[in-house]
Design a protein around this motif. Structure first.
Motif, PDB file in Angstrom:
ATOM      1  N   ALA A  69       0.041  -4.344   3.428  1.00  0.00           N
ATOM      2  CA  ALA A  69      -1.315  -4.845   3.637  1.00  0.00           C
ATOM      3  C   ALA A  69      -1.603  -5.079   5.113  1.00  0.00           C
ATOM      4  O   ALA A  69      -2.734  -5.376   5.476  1.00  0.00           O
ATOM      5  N   GLN A  70      -0.613  -4.946   5.982  1.00  0.00           N
ATOM      6  CA  GLN A  70      -0.833  -5.107   7.413  1.00  0.00           C
ATOM      7  C   GLN A  70      -1.462  -3.872   8.044  1.00  0.00           C
ATOM      8  O   GLN A  70      -1.804  -3.899   9.214  1.00  0.00           O
ATOM      9  N   ILE A  71      -1.605  -2.798   7.303  1.00  0.00           N
ATOM     10  CA  ILE A  71      -2.273  -1.613   7.825  1.00  0.00           C
ATOM     11  C   ILE A  71      -3.761  -1.747   7.544  1.00  0.00           C
ATOM     12  O   ILE A  71      -4.174  -1.969   6.416  1.00  0.00           O
ATOM     13  N   GLU A  72      -4.562  -1.604   8.582  1.00  0.00           N
ATOM     14  CA  GLU A  72      -6.013  -1.701   8.436  1.00  0.00           C
ATOM     15  C   GLU A  72      -6.542  -0.503   7.647  1.00  0.00           C
ATOM     16  O   GLU A  72      -5.908   0.547   7.608  1.00  0.00           O
ATOM     17  N   PRO A  73      -7.720  -0.629   7.029  1.00  0.00           N
ATOM     18  CA  PRO A  73      -8.244   0.464   6.196  1.00  0.00           C
ATOM     19  C   PRO A  73      -8.419   1.792   6.933  1.00  0.00           C
ATOM     20  O   PRO A  73      -8.131   2.846   6.394  1.00  0.00           O
ATOM     21  N   GLY A  74      -8.890   1.767   8.163  1.00  0.00           N
ATOM     22  CA  GLY A  74      -9.056   3.003   8.923  1.00  0.00           C
ATOM     23  C   GLY A  74      -7.725   3.679   9.195  1.00  0.00           C
ATOM     24  O   GLY A  74      -7.587   4.902   9.083  1.00  0.00           O
ATOM     25  N   TRP A  75      -6.726   2.885   9.541  1.00  0.00           N
ATOM     26  CA  TRP A  75      -5.393   3.439   9.790  1.00  0.00           C
ATOM     27  C   TRP A  75      -4.753   3.902   8.488  1.00  0.00           C
ATOM     28  O   TRP A  75      -3.999   4.866   8.470  1.00  0.00           O
ATOM     29  N   PRO A 102     -11.097 -12.050   7.457  1.00  0.00           N
ATOM     30  CA  PRO A 102     -10.159 -13.016   8.039  1.00  0.00           C
ATOM     31  C   PRO A 102      -9.751 -12.587   9.446  1.00  0.00           C
ATOM     32  O   PRO A 102      -9.618 -11.407   9.734  1.00  0.00           O
ATOM     33  N   LYS A 103      -9.558 -13.536  10.316  1.00  0.00           N
ATOM     34  CA  LYS A 103      -9.206 -13.236  11.705  1.00  0.00           C
ATOM     35  C   LYS A 103      -7.750 -12.827  11.864  1.00  0.00           C
ATOM     36  O   LYS A 103      -7.393 -12.144  12.790  1.00  0.00           O
ATOM     37  N   GLU A 104      -6.898 -13.274  10.959  1.00  0.00           N
ATOM     38  CA  GLU A 104      -5.481 -12.914  11.037  1.00  0.00           C
ATOM     39  C   GLU A 104      -4.990 -12.468   9.667  1.00  0.00           C
ATOM     40  O   GLU A 104      -5.639 -12.720   8.653  1.00  0.00           O
ATOM     41  N   HIS A 105      -3.870 -11.819   9.660  1.00  0.00           N
ATOM     42  CA  HIS A 105      -3.329 -11.260   8.422  1.00  0.00           C
ATOM     43  C   HIS A 105      -2.785 -12.348   7.514  1.00  0.00           C
ATOM     44  O   HIS A 105      -2.093 -13.248   7.955  1.00  0.00           O
ATOM     45  N   ARG A 106      -3.127 -12.248   6.228  1.00  0.00           N
ATOM     46  CA  ARG A 106      -2.535 -13.114   5.212  1.00  0.00           C
ATOM     47  C   ARG A 106      -1.627 -12.247   4.361  1.00  0.00           C
ATOM     48  O   ARG A 106      -2.081 -11.271   3.776  1.00  0.00           O
ATOM     49  N   PRO A 107      -0.361 -12.563   4.277  1.00  0.00           N
ATOM     50  CA  PRO A 107       0.553 -11.696   3.530  1.00  0.00           C
ATOM     51  C   PRO A 107       0.282 -11.731   2.032  1.00  0.00           C
ATOM     52  O   PRO A 107      -0.278 -12.688   1.504  1.00  0.00           O
ATOM     53  N   THR A 108       0.684 -10.677   1.367  1.00  0.00           N
ATOM     54  CA  THR A 108       0.579 -10.612  -0.081  1.00  0.00           C
ATOM     55  C   THR A 108       1.640 -11.528  -0.679  1.00  0.00           C
ATOM     56  O   THR A 108       2.814 -11.428  -0.349  1.00  0.00           O
ATOM     57  N   LEU A 109       1.247 -12.420  -1.551  1.00  0.00           N
ATOM     58  CA  LEU A 109       2.162 -13.439  -2.058  1.00  0.00           C
ATOM     59  C   LEU A 109       2.718 -13.136  -3.448  1.00  0.00           C
ATOM     60  O   LEU A 109       3.372 -13.971  -4.044  1.00  0.00           O
ATOM     61  N   THR A 110       2.495 -11.918  -3.935  1.00  0.00           N
ATOM     62  CA  THR A 110       3.003 -11.546  -5.265  1.00  0.00           C
ATOM     63  C   THR A 110       4.525 -11.635  -5.252  1.00  0.00           C
ATOM     64  O   THR A 110       5.020 -11.518  -4.586  1.00  0.00           O
ATOM     65  N   SER A 114       4.696 -18.667  -3.920  1.00  0.00           N
ATOM     66  CA  SER A 114       3.279 -18.993  -3.779  1.00  0.00           C
ATOM     67  C   SER A 114       2.370 -18.017  -4.503  1.00  0.00           C
ATOM     68  O   SER A 114       1.158 -18.121  -4.402  1.00  0.00           O
ATOM     69  N   GLY A 115       2.929 -17.060  -5.204  1.00  0.00           N
ATOM     70  CA  GLY A 115       2.127 -16.061  -5.900  1.00  0.00           C
ATOM     71  C   GLY A 115       1.350 -16.650  -7.068  1.00  0.00           C
ATOM     72  O   GLY A 115       1.659 -17.728  -7.581  1.00  0.00           O
ATOM     73  N   TYR A 116       0.337 -15.940  -7.502  1.00  0.00           N
ATOM     74  CA  TYR A 116      -0.488 -16.384  -8.621  1.00  0.00           C
ATOM     75  C   TYR A 116       0.314 -16.330  -9.912  1.00  0.00           C
ATOM     76  O   TYR A 116       0.961 -15.332 -10.213  1.00  0.00           O
ATOM     77  N   LYS A 117       0.270 -17.422 -10.673  1.00  0.00           N
ATOM     78  CA  LYS A 117       0.960 -17.477 -11.953  1.00  0.00           C
ATOM     79  C   LYS A 117      -0.049 -17.877 -13.012  1.00  0.00           C
ATOM     80  O   LYS A 117      -0.538 -19.003 -13.018  1.00  0.00           O
TER      81      LYS A 117
END
Length: 137
Positions: A69-75, A102-110, A114-117
């Motif tokens: 998810a750290q890759i931007e959509p254009g890249w 968002p101004k900074e990257h939020r990592p995927t928490l799966t 901290s992931g959604y349960k």
């Protein structure tokens, strides 16, 4: 993995430090032209001459614990061969940070604590059988 001759050629081109970095992170050695660096600090490369088809573009992530998810959509469009020009050259893919982004990257928490349960708010219709054993005499 690549052939021995290709590996030695890449070692001569990129140097010993970058050679070790690539073996540690991507498991292969690649030499190519530096295209650009995105706002997360990831570096994008391309080699149209020596690489196999659909392996000519790659990303060197800034963090050791990288997340796709750290890759931007254009890249992402460029690295997955949806477009021919990188976002630095294509005026359509010139991406600015919008107010709602968002101004900074939020990592995927799966798969993390901290992931959604999901949880159920209804009562179970069936309950597991719990055997009741009589105490031994």
């Amino acid at each position: 993995m690549s052939t021995l001759l290709r590996t030695l050629r890449n070692l001569r081109r990129i140097g010993l430090k970058e050679y070790g970095h690539q073996l540690q992170n991507i498991g292969d050695t690649k030499a190519g032209t530096f295209i650009a660096k995105d706002r997360y600090g990831n570096k994008y490369y391309e080699n149209l001459v020596e690489e196999l088809p659909l392996r000519t573009r790659w990303v060197d992530y800034k963090d050791k614990e990288y997340d796709a998810a750290q890759i931007e959509p254009g890249w992402h469009a460029w690295i997955s061969y949806m477009v021919d020009k990188p976002p630095t050259e294509d005026p359509i893919l010139q991406r600015r940070v919008r107010d709602w982004e968002p101004k900074e990257h939020r990592p995927t928490l799966t798969l993390s604590r901290s992931g959604y349960k999901p949880y159920s708010t209804t009562k179970n219709k069936y309950f597991p059988w719990i055997p009741v054993a009589k105490a031994r005499q």
